[in-house]
Design an enzyme around this catalytic site. Structure first.
Site, PDB file in Angstrom:
ATOM      1  N   LYS A  47      11.133  44.283  43.466  1.00 50.95           N
ATOM      2  CA  LYS A  47      12.612  44.369  43.600  1.00 50.95           C
ATOM      3  C   LYS A  47      13.210  42.964  43.533  1.00 50.95           C
ATOM      4  CE  LYS A  47      14.474  44.548  47.848  1.00 50.95           C
ATOM      5  NZ  LYS A  47      15.519  43.523  48.130  1.00 50.95           N
ATOM      6  N   ASN A  48      12.598  42.004  44.223  1.00 51.28           N
ATOM      7  CA  ASN A  48      13.191  40.666  44.316  1.00 51.28           C
ATOM      8  C   ASN A  48      12.925  39.795  43.095  1.00 51.28           C
ATOM      9  OD1 ASN A  48      14.279  41.476  46.694  1.00 51.28           O
ATOM     10  ND2 ASN A  48      12.859  40.354  48.003  1.00 51.28           N
ATOM     11  N   CYS A 142      24.474  40.685  57.362  1.00 54.69           N
ATOM     12  CA  CYS A 142      23.824  41.999  57.327  1.00 54.69           C
ATOM     13  C   CYS A 142      23.056  42.125  58.645  1.00 54.69           C
ATOM     14  CB  CYS A 142      22.887  42.098  56.126  1.00 54.69           C
ATOM     15  SG  CYS A 142      21.453  41.038  56.292  1.00 54.69           S
ATOM     16  N   ARG A 147      23.441  35.174  56.918  1.00 54.03           N
ATOM     17  CA  ARG A 147      23.126  35.071  55.487  1.00 54.03           C
ATOM     18  C   ARG A 147      24.178  34.244  54.714  1.00 54.03           C
ATOM     19  NH1 ARG A 147      19.734  39.401  54.235  1.00 54.03           N
ATOM     20  NH2 ARG A 147      18.964  38.149  52.511  1.00 54.03           N
ATOM     21  N   ASP A 330       9.324  39.117  54.973  1.00 52.95           N
ATOM     22  CA  ASP A 330       9.532  40.524  54.586  1.00 52.95           C
ATOM     23  C   ASP A 330       8.362  41.410  54.958  1.00 52.95           C
ATOM     24  OD1 ASP A 330      11.375  39.859  51.500  1.00 52.95           O
ATOM     25  OD2 ASP A 330      11.906  39.719  53.621  1.00 52.95           O
ATOM     26  N   ARG A 422      16.313  51.339  49.389  1.00 50.75           N
ATOM     27  CA  ARG A 422      16.757  50.100  48.703  1.00 50.75           C
ATOM     28  C   ARG A 422      15.576  49.397  48.041  1.00 50.75           C
ATOM     29  NH1 ARG A 422      20.654  46.208  51.848  1.00 50.75           N
ATOM     30  NH2 ARG A 422      20.234  45.215  49.848  1.00 50.75           N
TER      31      ARG A 422
END
Ligand code: EPZ
Length: 442
Positions: A47-48, A142, A147, A330, A422
């Site tokens: 995803k990243n 978030c 952030r 993560d 997500r």
């Protein structure tokens, strides 16, 4: 019903004359835990890496084909942002998309979309470089932290952009960005990616110091060079970019998702199963795999797989998250869930984000023994986990609850599943394929 007044998930239904909550908003994951996972699971694209690669399509009027894209919500959100900017996209198959920016018809990434996904800020660099102007809503905080994007803006300013902030939007303007030397005051993954995408079309040479070296940053750099950029030092903290007039299209396949791979490795261990995680890059998980081995995990590695063998004797092991190649933030929440099943004490220190322990109160509800205070959490194990209703708060916290639920006796129901969607594709298919008993319920 779990109603959250959130502009992203509530829509006004003219016919019924009232607000209705989108189905995905109330979806839950029901897991009947205690089943050892067995078999193979195949990892999708990162995803990243997908998000900056999609943004990079803005840098050329030619066609860009991206392969190995994961079927996750954040990719769909980024495609919406790009559509807003006039980038056409056509799905070739489940994991391949063809993009064509042509001449961007818009320069604004709106609040409603940026609020859903902070990584929308990745259009700032390419739009400023190619289009000469960008308006991106400030992402706002978030669940895991404030952030800020000050480092992104410092770098764009140094490259010669005029940067203003008004009404919650960042507004950048630049006739043509000018090569410069810039040192990041702090390591930032998307900050490095934004400035890399800005510098490739700047006039002259740019040196970026103290860059993030996550594999996803390197993947973007390799893709940009395939588009005709001139980037040297890939994989190091110093990137040297020689600006070019224009970039051509590319056909590029992105790297596998190391965080998805790490999450399934934990799922295999926490359920005392035996699984093989395929289509992954163990070298992108070095710190994580070394730590698991220290904690007693029996792992066998190949070029593109990790085999998780039965590991009955897990023992506590401390971690401290840090930028790559350190222990990935993560994977902190998923590791914490695993340590609830390890013998002894594990001290977990989160150094990247200020509020990344939202999973702790939910793990406690499943029976874990964890004391969190500021940046440190102390896990005592093993404790028996028993299924309960738990609530996801952010992407990786929900992954932590999912793997804990797989180990817990009885049934665990994870609410606010959209957080998990997500960053994790085909959850029920992949876990079901490993023998897990789970289903999505409305
Ligand atoms: C990227 O976020 C990832 N997201 C995150 O993954 C990941 O947790 C994070 O890097 C750290 O590895 C994407 O790549 C899309 P940072 P990013 O800028 O780039 C501070 C997931 O779960 N900072 O490296 O936003 C910041 O507050 C997500 O997939 C500034 O102070 O993270 C944080 O404390 C969550 N000013 C630290 O630096 C800035 O201008 C690292 O943030 C930028 C960052």
């Amino acid at each position: 019903m779990d109603i959250m007044v959130n502009a992203n998930y509530v829509m006004y239904n003219q016919a019924q004359g009232k607000e209705v909550v989108l189905a995905e908003m109330v979806e839950k994951l029901e897991i009947k835990g205690g089943i050892p996972l067995i078999g193979d699971v195949f990892i999708g694209g990162a995803k990243n890496a997908a998000l900056p690669a999609l943004a990079a399509a803005l840098l050329t009027e030619e066609e860009v084909v991206l392969r190995n894209l994961p079927a996750v919500r954040d990719v769909r959100t980024m495609l919406k942002v790009l559509e807003y900017l006039g980038v056409k996209n056509e799905r070739i198959n489940e994991s391949t998309i063809r993009l064509k920016a042509g001449t961007p018809t818009g320069d604004t990434a709106p609040y409603e979309l940026v609020k859903q996904m902070r990584a929308s800020v990745l259009v700032l660099g390419p739009l400023t470089a190619r289009h000469g102007e960008a308006r991106v809503s400030l992402p706002g905080g978030c669940a895991i932290g404030v952030r800020p994007i000050n480092l992104h803006l410092d770098g764009l300013t140094k490259l010669g952009a005029q940067v203003d902030i008004d009404h919650g939007y960042v507004h950048t303007r630049a006739k043509r960005l000018k090569g410069t030397e810039f040192t990041f005051a702090g390591v930032t993954v998307t900050g490095t990616e934004n400035l890399l995408m800005a510098a490739v079309l700047a006039d002259g040479e740019t040196i970026l110091n103290n860059c993030a070296i996550e594999p996803e940053v390197g993947d973007l750099a390799v893709m940009l060079n395939a588009m005709g950029a001139k980037i040297e030092g890939i994989g190091t903290n110093t990137l040297k970019i020689t600006g070019v007039e224009r970039l051509k299209g590319a056909d590029y396949s992105i790297i596998p998702d190391r965080i998805e791979a790490g999450t399934y490795i934990v799922a295999g261990l926490i359920t005392k199963g035996e699984i093989t995680v395929r289509n992954c890059r163990p070298e992108h998980l070095r710190s994580f795999l070394d730590k698991l081995t220290e904690a007693g995990a029996e792992l066998e590695e190949g070029k593109d797989y990790v085999h998780v063998k039965p590991s009955p004797k897990l023992r506590g092991a401390d971690i401290k998250t840090s930028p790559y190649p350190g222990f990935a933030t993560d994977l902190q929440a998923q590791y914490m869930a695993l340590m609830t099943q390890a013998e002894g004490v594990s001290v977990i220190t989160e150094t990247i984000f200020e509020n990344r322990y939202m999973h702790v109160p939910e793990l406690l509800r499943l029976g874990a023994n964890i004391a969190a205070d500021g940046h440190t959490a102390v896990v005592k194990g093993p404790t028996r986990l028993v299924g309960a209703n738990v609530m996801a708060t952010d992407l990786r916290a929900s992954a932590s609850l999912m793997v804990a639920g797989l180990a817990a006796d009885n049934t665990t129901v994870v609410r606010r599943l959209y957080h998990l969607d997500r960053g994790y594709e085909k959850i029920c298919r992949k876990l079901g394929g490993l023998g897990a008993n789970l289903k999505r319920i409305n």
